[in-house]
Design a protein around this motif. Structure first.
Motif, PDB file in Angstrom:
ATOM      1  N   MET A 204     -86.413  -7.949 -24.234  1.00  0.00           N
ATOM      2  CA  MET A 204     -85.842  -7.431 -25.474  1.00  0.00           C
ATOM      3  C   MET A 204     -84.693  -8.316 -25.953  1.00  0.00           C
ATOM      4  O   MET A 204     -84.587  -8.664 -27.135  1.00  0.00           O
ATOM      5  N   LEU A 205     -83.849  -8.724 -24.982  1.00  0.00           N
ATOM      6  CA  LEU A 205     -82.719  -9.581 -25.324  1.00  0.00           C
ATOM      7  C   LEU A 205     -83.225 -10.911 -25.871  1.00  0.00           C
ATOM      8  O   LEU A 205     -82.703 -11.442 -26.868  1.00  0.00           O
ATOM      9  N   GLU A 206     -84.258 -11.421 -25.243  1.00  0.00           N
ATOM     10  CA  GLU A 206     -84.845 -12.686 -25.701  1.00  0.00           C
ATOM     11  C   GLU A 206     -85.365 -12.528 -27.140  1.00  0.00           C
ATOM     12  O   GLU A 206     -85.159 -13.384 -27.987  1.00  0.00           O
ATOM     13  N   ALA A 207     -86.024 -11.405 -27.382  1.00  0.00           N
ATOM     14  CA  ALA A 207     -86.602 -11.169 -28.719  1.00  0.00           C
ATOM     15  C   ALA A 207     -85.514 -11.068 -29.784  1.00  0.00           C
ATOM     16  O   ALA A 207     -85.620 -11.666 -30.856  1.00  0.00           O
ATOM     17  N   VAL A 208     -84.457 -10.323 -29.490  1.00  0.00           N
ATOM     18  CA  VAL A 208     -83.421 -10.166 -30.526  1.00  0.00           C
ATOM     19  C   VAL A 208     -82.620 -11.448 -30.716  1.00  0.00           C
ATOM     20  O   VAL A 208     -82.166 -11.747 -31.830  1.00  0.00           O
ATOM     21  N   LYS A 209     -82.480 -12.236 -29.637  1.00  0.00           N
ATOM     22  CA  LYS A 209     -81.776 -13.523 -29.782  1.00  0.00           C
ATOM     23  C   LYS A 209     -82.590 -14.473 -30.651  1.00  0.00           C
ATOM     24  O   LYS A 209     -82.041 -15.196 -31.478  1.00  0.00           O
ATOM     25  N   ALA A 210     -83.894 -14.477 -30.440  1.00  0.00           N
ATOM     26  CA  ALA A 210     -84.755 -15.350 -31.237  1.00  0.00           C
ATOM     27  C   ALA A 210     -84.704 -14.927 -32.711  1.00  0.00           C
ATOM     28  O   ALA A 210     -84.670 -15.762 -33.623  1.00  0.00           O
ATOM     29  N   PHE A 211     -84.664 -13.622 -32.932  1.00  0.00           N
ATOM     30  CA  PHE A 211     -84.600 -13.122 -34.308  1.00  0.00           C
ATOM     31  C   PHE A 211     -83.259 -13.492 -34.947  1.00  0.00           C
ATOM     32  O   PHE A 211     -83.197 -13.930 -36.099  1.00  0.00           O
ATOM     33  N   TYR A 212     -82.195 -13.365 -34.172  1.00  0.00           N
ATOM     34  CA  TYR A 212     -80.867 -13.759 -34.675  1.00  0.00           C
ATOM     35  C   TYR A 212     -80.859 -15.248 -35.028  1.00  0.00           C
ATOM     36  O   TYR A 212     -80.350 -15.651 -36.080  1.00  0.00           O
ATOM     37  N   ASP A 213     -81.443 -16.069 -34.153  1.00  0.00           N
ATOM     38  CA  ASP A 213     -81.481 -17.518 -34.418  1.00  0.00           C
ATOM     39  C   ASP A 213     -82.195 -17.821 -35.725  1.00  0.00           C
ATOM     40  O   ASP A 213     -81.851 -18.740 -36.445  1.00  0.00           O
ATOM     41  N   LYS A 214     -83.205 -17.025 -36.001  1.00  0.00           N
ATOM     42  CA  LYS A 214     -83.933 -17.218 -37.256  1.00  0.00           C
ATOM     43  C   LYS A 214     -83.082 -16.738 -38.441  1.00  0.00           C
ATOM     44  O   LYS A 214     -82.957 -17.427 -39.447  1.00  0.00           O
ATOM     45  N   MET A 215     -82.510 -15.566 -38.303  1.00  0.00           N
ATOM     46  CA  MET A 215     -81.775 -14.971 -39.426  1.00  0.00           C
ATOM     47  C   MET A 215     -80.478 -15.703 -39.752  1.00  0.00           C
ATOM     48  O   MET A 215     -80.044 -15.732 -40.897  1.00  0.00           O
ATOM     49  N   LYS A 216     -79.867 -16.316 -38.713  1.00  0.00           N
ATOM     50  CA  LYS A 216     -78.578 -16.981 -39.003  1.00  0.00           C
ATOM     51  C   LYS A 216     -78.787 -18.240 -39.831  1.00  0.00           C
ATOM     52  O   LYS A 216     -77.848 -18.800 -40.376  1.00  0.00           O
ATOM     53  N   ARG A 217     -80.026 -18.678 -39.922  1.00  0.00           N
ATOM     54  CA  ARG A 217     -80.313 -19.861 -40.747  1.00  0.00           C
ATOM     55  C   ARG A 217     -80.686 -19.490 -42.184  1.00  0.00           C
ATOM     56  O   ARG A 217     -81.006 -20.356 -42.991  1.00  0.00           O
ATOM     57  N   ARG A 218     -80.649 -18.207 -42.481  1.00  0.00           N
ATOM     58  CA  ARG A 218     -80.888 -17.809 -43.879  1.00  0.00           C
ATOM     59  C   ARG A 218     -79.610 -18.001 -44.683  1.00  0.00           C
ATOM     60  O   ARG A 218     -78.543 -17.558 -44.262  1.00  0.00           O
ATOM     61  N   HIS A 219     -79.729 -18.699 -45.782  1.00  0.00           N
ATOM     62  CA  HIS A 219     -78.579 -18.855 -46.672  1.00  0.00           C
ATOM     63  C   HIS A 219     -79.050 -18.749 -48.109  1.00  0.00           C
ATOM     64  O   HIS A 219     -80.212 -19.019 -48.410  1.00  0.00           O
ATOM     65  N   THR A 220     -78.121 -18.361 -48.950  1.00  0.00           N
ATOM     66  CA  THR A 220     -78.422 -18.356 -50.377  1.00  0.00           C
ATOM     67  C   THR A 220     -78.513 -19.806 -50.846  1.00  0.00           C
ATOM     68  O   THR A 220     -77.581 -20.579 -50.656  1.00  0.00           O
TER      69      THR A 220
END
Ligand code: IYR
Length: 230
Positions: free
Chosen positions: A25-41
């Motif tokens: 679960m931790l691995e999954a949420v970290k991977a999702f965070y890594d993806k989301m932190k690269r979202r920018h306007t």
């Protein structure tokens, strides 16, 4: 009016994920965070088109958002026609000229300095799609009688969050744009008075040399945004 029975909660396509170990679960949420932190306007779009079906699926995802009493008080208008986009750009720039020309006030203008925005909005024409989000302040039955909607800004805001996430997941970039006031959008897009336009989301592929303001990387650390009361 609506059925009262409850049905089993079944995440149909994710049955195995209900049994993730803590580590998985931790691995999954970290991977999702890594993806989301690269979202920018992003304000610089390429001229590469985006298929209508992709936009439709992203809006379908937005439509799964939670909402007050499940009334789903939102409506999306997706626009790709160049002359329509131009009309929206022209009207939005007119509002923005008033905003940047004193309407906003000094403090607001100063807050926007690091972002570098101004009244020039070419992206409203350059992006292959504009998605205009309307919040339904009240609903109407087919016979025209009204019903109340609840937590409308919260519900619509969450749906917009789902939409931005889906667009990012598709590898697209977006720009949330909020000309103020936006009433011109009702007339232009033929939406009823019960609906309030809340944002225009410009969507497309990033230009090769697309840039984001460096402050966009400055997200508050977890220690600043989270208090754990245990
Ligand atoms: N709507 C204006 C101003 C603007 C306001 C905020 I708050 C921003 O984060 C960015 C811009 C514009 O689009 O320029």
């Amino acid at each position: 009016m609506f059925a009262k029975e409850h049905i089993k909660y079944e995440p149909v396509d994710l049955p195995d994920r209900m049994d993730l170990s803590d580590e998985q679960m931790l691995e999954a949420v970290k991977a999702f965070y890594d993806k989301m932190k690269r979202r920018h306007t992003v304000r610089d779009f390429s001229d590469r088109p985006v298929a209508r079906e992709v936009i439709e699926e992203c809006i379908r995802t937005a439509g799964t958002a939670p909402s007050g009493a499940n009334h789903q008080p939102w409506h999306f208008v997706a626009i790709s026609q160049p002359d329509f986009k131009k009309r929206i750009r022209d009207a939005a720039e007119e509002e923005e000229r008033r905003f940047y020309d004193g309407g906003a006030g000094d403090e607001w203008i100063k807050a926007l300095e690091p972002i570098g925005t101004n009244d020039h909005k070419p992206h409203l024409e350059e992006a292959p799609w504009l998605i205009v989000v309307f919040a339904q302040r009240w609903g109407e039955f087919e016979d025209g009688t009204r019903y109340k909607n609840y937590y409308v800004p919260e519900s619509t805001g969450i749906a917009c969050g789902f939409l931005l996430t889906a667009l990012h997941h598709a590898g697209l970039v977006s720009l949330t744009h909020t000309p103020n006031p936006m009433k011109f959008l009702n007339g232009m897009l033929d939406r009823p008075d019960s609906e309030k336009p809340i944002m225009i989301i410009a969507v497309g592929h990033p230009a090769k040399d697309a840039k984001v303001p460096s402050v966009a990387k400055l997200k508050k650390p977890l220690s600043e945004i989270l208090t754990v009361a245990d």
